[in-house]
Design a protein around this motif. Structure first.
Motif, mmCIF file in Angstrom:
data_model
loop_
_atom_site.group_PDB
_atom_site.id
_atom_site.type_symbol
_atom_site.label_atom_id
_atom_site.label_comp_id
_atom_site.label_asym_id
_atom_site.label_seq_id
_atom_site.Cartn_x
_atom_site.Cartn_y
_atom_site.Cartn_z
ATOM 1 N N ILE A 104 2.702 -1.556 1.087
ATOM 2 C CA ILE A 104 2.111 -0.228 0.497
ATOM 3 C C ILE A 104 3.235 0.782 0.154
ATOM 4 C CG2 ILE A 104 0.698 1.626 0.583
ATOM 5 C CD1 ILE A 104 -1.353 -0.535 2.117
ATOM 6 N N VAL A 105 4.176 0.788 1.183
ATOM 7 C CA VAL A 105 5.147 2.013 1.147
ATOM 8 C C VAL A 105 6.266 1.351 -0.133
ATOM 9 C CG1 VAL A 105 7.376 2.923 2.002
ATOM 10 C CG2 VAL A 105 5.209 2.853 3.262
ATOM 11 N N VAL A 106 6.424 0.143 -0.071
ATOM 12 C CA VAL A 106 7.410 -0.312 -1.058
ATOM 13 C C VAL A 106 6.803 -0.275 -2.597
ATOM 14 C CG1 VAL A 106 8.345 -2.609 -2.375
ATOM 15 C CG2 VAL A 106 8.730 -1.852 0.456
ATOM 16 N N ILE A 107 5.354 -0.439 -2.695
ATOM 17 C CA ILE A 107 4.639 0.024 -3.993
ATOM 18 C C ILE A 107 4.647 1.234 -4.421
ATOM 19 C CG2 ILE A 107 2.422 -0.315 -5.113
ATOM 20 C CD1 ILE A 107 1.978 -2.876 -3.572
ATOM 21 N N VAL A 108 4.537 2.060 -3.472
ATOM 22 C CA VAL A 108 4.351 3.486 -3.609
ATOM 23 C C VAL A 108 5.869 4.056 -4.093
ATOM 24 C CG1 VAL A 108 4.275 5.916 -2.787
ATOM 25 C CG2 VAL A 108 2.535 3.965 -2.310
ATOM 26 N N VAL A 109 6.980 3.735 -3.229
ATOM 27 C CA VAL A 109 8.434 4.335 -3.529
ATOM 28 C C VAL A 109 8.650 3.834 -4.979
ATOM 29 C CG1 VAL A 109 10.678 3.950 -2.744
ATOM 30 C CG2 VAL A 109 8.872 4.394 -1.174
#
Length: 274
Positions: free
Chosen positions: A140-145
């Motif tokens: 999820i963090v990778v998607i958001v970043v």
């Protein structure tokens, strides 16, 4: 009373509306149908191991994704995608409004924003794995970043482009800051914001797959790589087909929301074209 008001557009005749719908439908499905027919002819005349026929692809799609794999692989991927997009929208609009409204903050953060925007998100994937492990939170963090930047930067530019005359007029009439944000700044920036969201949707879908390629035990990206490594060619293509359908679904949902959020904007454009 809002400062941006809806524009009244003369309703079209029912026959004209249905004709337009039929024309749009023909454009939407005409080319895909032609390509599928040509693909089927090519697969029949010159069969190739790495390019299954449409019938084989559809059969593999049904056998692979219509069943337990939908629960174990598709739904978790969609959940991570939805959470990532939602966080990106909230963070991008929130911080974009804050930065766009404060010139000193914009001048302070602009070099750093340009630096981080230029860093390809897939490069950060190994760092995210080291820090967080191969978890759902990491994906999820990778998607958001990766997907927050178009929303953030478009929001900043949208806020900056707010009509200064209307802003001064609102101030002269003692319109409160919260009302200016709600009825002037946000509507004025909404076309740019929606353009950023459109870009972020495609980026988020790409990053969802990338985050699952080598650091997951389930998900669409994991399954596609699994099929590729085991030479399950039809199944691999079925995963790619599913990703395309998800992209079409996201675009359809976005179009539905955009038409309602920017109803006033499209109304102005129709009047200008008339």
């Amino acid at each position: 009373m809002t400062l941006y008001t809806s524009t009244i557009v003369t309703p079209r005749r029912p026959a004209r509306v249905w004709a337009k719908i039929g024309e749009n439908t023909l454009y939407a499905i005409g080319l895909p149908v032609i390509l599928v027919v040509l693909w089927g002819i090519w697969a029949t005349v010159a069969p190739a191991k790495f390019f299954p026929s449409p019938a084989e692809l559809i059969q593999a799609f049904v056998d692979t994704w219509i069943g337990p794999a939908f629960i174990t692989d598709v739904l978790p991927s969609l959940a991570r995608l939805a959470i990532g997009i939602l966080i990106s929208i909230v963070a991008g609009i929130g911080f974009g409004m804050l930065i766009g409204l404060n010139r000193w903050l914009r001048d302070l953060l602009e070099p750093m924003l340009e630096f981080f925007r230029a860093v390809p998100p897939p490069v950060l994937l190994p760092i995210a794995v080291v820090l967080m492990g191969p978890t759902d939170a990491m994906k999820i963090v990778v998607i958001v970043v990766g997907s927050v930047w178009p929303i953030l930067l478009n929001t900043i530019e949208g806020v900056r482009s707010t009509d200064s005359i209307m802003t001064e007029t609102a101030r002269s009439f003692a319109v409160s800051r919260s009302q200016r944000l709600r009825f002037l700044v946000l509507p004025a920036a909404s076309p740019r914001i929606m353009a950023g969201v459109r870009q972020s949707l495609s980026i988020a879908l790409i990053l969802m797959v990338i985050s699952e390629l080598g650091y997951s035990s389930s998900g669409l990206g994991f399954q596609i790589v699994y099929f590729q490594r085991n030479y399950l060619i039809a199944e691999m293509w079925s995963g790619i087909l599913l990703l395309g359908l998800i992209g079409v679904l996201l675009a359809t949902i976005f179009g539905f929301v955009e038409r309602r959020v920017l109803r006033w904007y499209h109304g102005i454009k129709e009047v200008e074209r008339a």
